[in-house]
Design an enzyme around this catalytic site. Sequence first.
Site, short mmCIF file in Angstrom:
data_model
loop_
_atom_site.label_atom_id
_atom_site.label_comp_id
_atom_site.label_asym_id
_atom_site.label_seq_id
_atom_site.Cartn_x
_atom_site.Cartn_y
_atom_site.Cartn_z
N ARG A 74 28.22 -38.78 -67.95
CA ARG A 74 26.91 -39.15 -68.49
C ARG A 74 26.68 -40.62 -68.19
O ARG A 74 27.43 -41.50 -68.66
CB ARG A 74 26.89 -38.91 -70.00
CG ARG A 74 25.53 -39.20 -70.66
CD ARG A 74 24.51 -38.14 -70.27
NE ARG A 74 23.27 -38.31 -71.03
CZ ARG A 74 22.18 -38.90 -70.53
NH1 ARG A 74 22.19 -39.38 -69.29
NH2 ARG A 74 21.08 -38.99 -71.26
N GLY A 75 25.68 -40.91 -67.37
CA GLY A 75 25.46 -42.24 -66.86
C GLY A 75 25.45 -43.36 -67.88
O GLY A 75 26.23 -44.32 -67.78
N PRO A 76 24.58 -43.29 -68.90
CA PRO A 76 24.52 -44.40 -69.87
C PRO A 76 25.84 -44.67 -70.59
O PRO A 76 26.08 -45.79 -71.03
CB PRO A 76 23.45 -43.92 -70.86
CG PRO A 76 22.60 -42.96 -70.08
CD PRO A 76 23.55 -42.27 -69.15
N ASP A 77 26.68 -43.66 -70.71
CA ASP A 77 27.95 -43.83 -71.44
C ASP A 77 29.02 -44.53 -70.60
O ASP A 77 29.75 -45.41 -71.10
CB ASP A 77 28.49 -42.48 -71.90
CG ASP A 77 27.68 -41.88 -73.05
OD1 ASP A 77 26.84 -42.61 -73.60
OD2 ASP A 77 27.89 -40.70 -73.37
N THR A 78 29.16 -44.11 -69.34
CA THR A 78 30.35 -44.53 -68.58
C THR A 78 30.09 -44.99 -67.16
O THR A 78 31.01 -45.40 -66.47
CB THR A 78 31.37 -43.37 -68.51
OG1 THR A 78 30.77 -42.27 -67.81
CG2 THR A 78 31.80 -42.92 -69.88
N GLY A 107 12.71 -29.77 -66.37
CA GLY A 107 12.42 -28.54 -65.67
C GLY A 107 13.07 -28.42 -64.30
O GLY A 107 12.92 -27.39 -63.63
N GLU A 141 26.49 -28.99 -64.31
CA GLU A 141 27.67 -29.28 -63.50
C GLU A 141 28.91 -28.66 -64.14
O GLU A 141 29.75 -28.06 -63.44
CB GLU A 141 27.84 -30.79 -63.35
CG GLU A 141 26.80 -31.46 -62.46
CD GLU A 141 26.88 -32.97 -62.49
OE1 GLU A 141 26.04 -33.61 -61.84
OE2 GLU A 141 27.77 -33.51 -63.17
#
Length: 534
Positions: A74-78, A107, A141
């Site tokens: 998850r981009g914002p986290d890590t 969507g 994913e």
Amino acid sequence: MNSASRVWKLALLFIALSSALEIPSGALWALIAVADIVDFARKRRRNTESYESPRSSPTSVTFSGSYEVFLSFRGPDTRKGFADCLYHSLEKMGIRVFRDNEELLVGEMIKPSLIEAIKQSEIAIPIISKNYASSKSCLMELQQMLACRENNEQMIIPIFYDVGISDVKHLMGSFGEFFYELVKNERVDKERIDAWKKALRHIGEMKGLNLAEMNDGHHGKLIQLVVSDVLRLLKKPDLVVTEYLVGIDHHVEEIMRKLDVDFRDGQAVKTFSNKGCVVGICGMPGVGKTTLAKIVYNRLYHLFDGCAYLENVREKYTQVEGLKTLRCNLVSQLVKRESREFSTSDEAMQFIKHRFSNMKVLIFLDDVGDSEQLTQIAGDLTGYGPGSRIIVTSLKKDVLKKVKVITQTYEVEAMDEGQALQLFCKHAFGKDYVREVDRTLSRAIISATGRLPLALEMVGSCLFLKPKEVWEDTLEKLKDAPHEKVEKVLKMCYEDLDENQRKIFLDVACFLIGRDKRIAIYMWDDCKFFPLGH
């Protein structure tokens, strides 16, 4: 002007020219076809350059070739922290890693290129963080990873990053809140919600790495462990070992014990002591020293920050600039670069002394001639980081006499008759056993080879599917001389002896077999050969 209009204008021009210059119609149409093909190629090239250009749409994801590891996070986290460090650490080890930096729009479905990247990867690493379930991209994913695991036996290493495993499995706490908020905002259908829940439950049940429970939450240690696991699973730096192995396990266990390694169920778990240790594996030519050392190396390297393997040291050391070449090769492998050049061998040694003092390394030096070669190539072995291990193979038992760290020696002897017969049968018959009708002849050949693995492999392979007459001729030849490849190895060992040692060897081989050794020693002492000093 578009391509079609350009081509037709060219055609009209060529028609006019053909009338004036009397060009045959077949040649005319060939020229028109060539012009059309050239125009098409130019157009395709422009499209390709536009597609590959950095200025292309930021939402485009391209897939080029196969990857070994797929990184999901998850981009914002890590993205700028843990995931980025892990990505570069894996790449530094020569591992091809795919990471997707784009999020799916509302969507939007997961891109085919992402699906292909996941399918092609041997290992998937989902970094499950607090906000992981708030991303439709991450959940898709993850679902695809588990599908690949079921269909293709893909390996998955889950990392639980500042999130409770039970929260992931049962969608509790803030992790669960993010999930339900996502499916509500995205208006996800029940079938997909159930599939995502199942994927999260399965990933929570798998054996993974939990940052909160390991190494006091230190990122560096966890990344090091992940890289180590990936290398072990991919068998990335594995040395090539002969296909047929017989009676090797107890040798491996004993060497692991001498290296002070926690070795369980065929796996090296950890090194016990932080003190440096060197193990010398010695024995006569063809007895299997190198094969044994390679197996130990392959099962150990994942525990170290760097590893290096130098083969045929004795031969390469005597070549022009051999010492410098060996030192440069050692450094290049330990720093994980293809080539590291130094102007002199002394410069390389200074680099070794200063660069690896805090680095836990595994070094395997194969076929070292003597203790001087060992220390000249790798130094006095005290300059490597805590917990380093060095494996040396040599014909000589005293190869470690100048080493200043803890040393152990392991001597490999010829195989017993049962193991020798099994190895010979694998090469001569393609199976582990011998028919009773072939047993007597097989045992005679085994005896003639001295039960040396190299000789058994060479002779057995030569006799595969050959008639009995060839076997009998081979036996008679072996009684007079060893197999040519074995003889080559033995000759190299003879040439490595000094002049007095060669004279002693020839005396024994030609005159003294079965004689009282005390008589020979008196004779050699009188000739100033100094037999007890060798």
